[in-house]
Design an enzyme around this catalytic site. Structure first.
Site: not given
Ligand code: TRH
Length: 362
Positions: A18, A185, A239, A257
């Site tokens: 997010d 994950y 990033q 994502e």
């Protein structure tokens, strides 16, 4: 007017996607001359994801302060349906010029995205009464909102020196080693993957996070039993360096994502671990992407190999059944990844589409 003030609201549900998407979008809009205020309920990940100094035009604010400090401006982006505070909605509704209110949705290749992109939802009651909320869907086809693709991405990639970067970040590899990024994950299927990698020496660059220690141990165990594989445990990277990691690798295992999109821009063979949903909706979502991706010029053998690997890596296949996994031919897989990137590059990127929606030429 070309430059606008954007308020981007983001709540960190879990993990880093997010905030990762919102930061990337905010930064991209700021680089295009927009003023962006990012309202976050938890900014802690920015310490490593986006170390200061932050770019001009982009400021970070506490979600908890929005009720008292938010002043309605030009555009409000509600990321991933994060439910704006009532006080913010009321101020938007009462502003002399109501801001353009956009709900930025999750990325999917499913068909509903084209149908739902840019639909509006008039608010008939509550603090936002009288406003319209617009749904903005990122996606992979021209009738969607596209993907974040910074204007300088191609130049950065063409100037990138993989060897020098790897040396500087203590993750250099020998020429004969295959470089594999691992960001996942869960790693239940890592033994199957390591088996598929056994044709060549490999170095697995294991990203920071919950499964890093487990993955590293599994790789070391395999090494101890004679396999030509080793693990490098990475710290959390900014990033931009996360991009560099993907560009420097021969195979990228990504998730969620944002890393999934960045792996596509990296144009290297990739495997996606999708964010799991309780009702198994993620299986449909994964299949929808695979259908688009594999249709873009993948050879039949490659289709079969990738499907097996992707479904197994996501826990959709019995890991004990069937023959061992096989990686597609490396040269063909690289060519396919490049073709897919070229195909996506024909799309208008997400920030440009947002600017057009606001009546600003991108
Ligand atoms: O972390 P993710 O799994 O994030 C999410 C969340 O689970 C979210 O709730 C869910 O809705 C969404 O996925 C689909 O994966 P993602 O999206 O790839 O985000 C990771 C971000 O972290 C991305 O911006 C890259 C960044 N990152 C770094 O900058 N440096 C690093 O070292 C690492 C490991 C990640």
């Amino acid at each position: 007017m070309r430059n606008k003030t954007w308020d981007v609201f983001c709540q960190v549900i879990d993990n880093h996607g997010d905030i990762g998407v919102c930061w990337r979008l905010g930064r991209d809009l700021a680089a295009r001359g927009q003023a962006v205020r990012l309202w976050l309920d938890d900014a802690s990940a920015l310490r490593w994801m986006a170390p200061e100094p932050w770019p001009a035009g982009l400021s970070v604010h506490r979600w908890a302060d929005a009720a008292s400090q938010f002043q309605s401006a030009d555009v409000v982006i509600e990321a991933f349906g994060c439910n704006l505070p009532d006080e913010v909605l009321a101020r938007m509704a009462q502003a002399p010029h109501a801001p353009c209110w956009i709900n930025l949705e999750y990325l999917s290749a499913e068909a509903y995205v084209e149908r739902s992109h840019l639909l509006k939802s008039p608010q008939f009651n509550g603090p936002a009464q009288g406003l319209n909320k617009h749904f903005f869907y990122p996606g992979f086809t021209p009738r969607t909102g596209g993907l974040i693709r910074e204007s300088n991405l191609a130049r950065r990639q063409s100037e990138f020196q993989a060897q020098a970067w790897s040396l500087a970040h203590q993750c250099a590899s020998a020429p004969e080693e295959r470089r594999v990024t691992l960001f996942a994950y869960q790693v239940h299927a890592l033994p199957q993957l390591l088996q598929a990698l056994a044709d060549r020496p490999s170095v697995i660059l294991v990203c920071s996070g919950a499964v890093q220690a487990e993955a590293r141990q599994m790789i070391e165990n395999r090494r101890a039993s004679g396999a030509a594989v080793r693990a490098v445990a990475l710290p959390y990277l900014p990033q931009d360096d996360f991009d560099h990691l993907l560009w420097s690798s021969d195979l990228n295992l990504v998730r969620g994502e944002d890393s999934f999109v960045r792996a596509q821009w990296a144009a290297k063979p990739m495997v996606w671990q999708i964010y799991p949903q309780s009702d198994m909706a993620h299986r449909t979502k994964l299949e929808a992407f695979l259908a688009h991706w594999l249709a873009a010029g993948a050879e039949p053998d490659m289709v079969a190999d990738w499907r097996r690997l992707w479904l197994g890596w996501n826990g959709f296949e019995d890991l004990q059944a069937g023959p061992p996994w096989r990686l597609p031919d490396a040269a063909q897989a690289l060519l396919h990844a490049k073709k897919w990137r070229e195909h996506l590059s024909l799309q208008t990127d997400l920030s440009t589409q947002l600017l057009h929606f606001l009546g600003i030429s991108g």
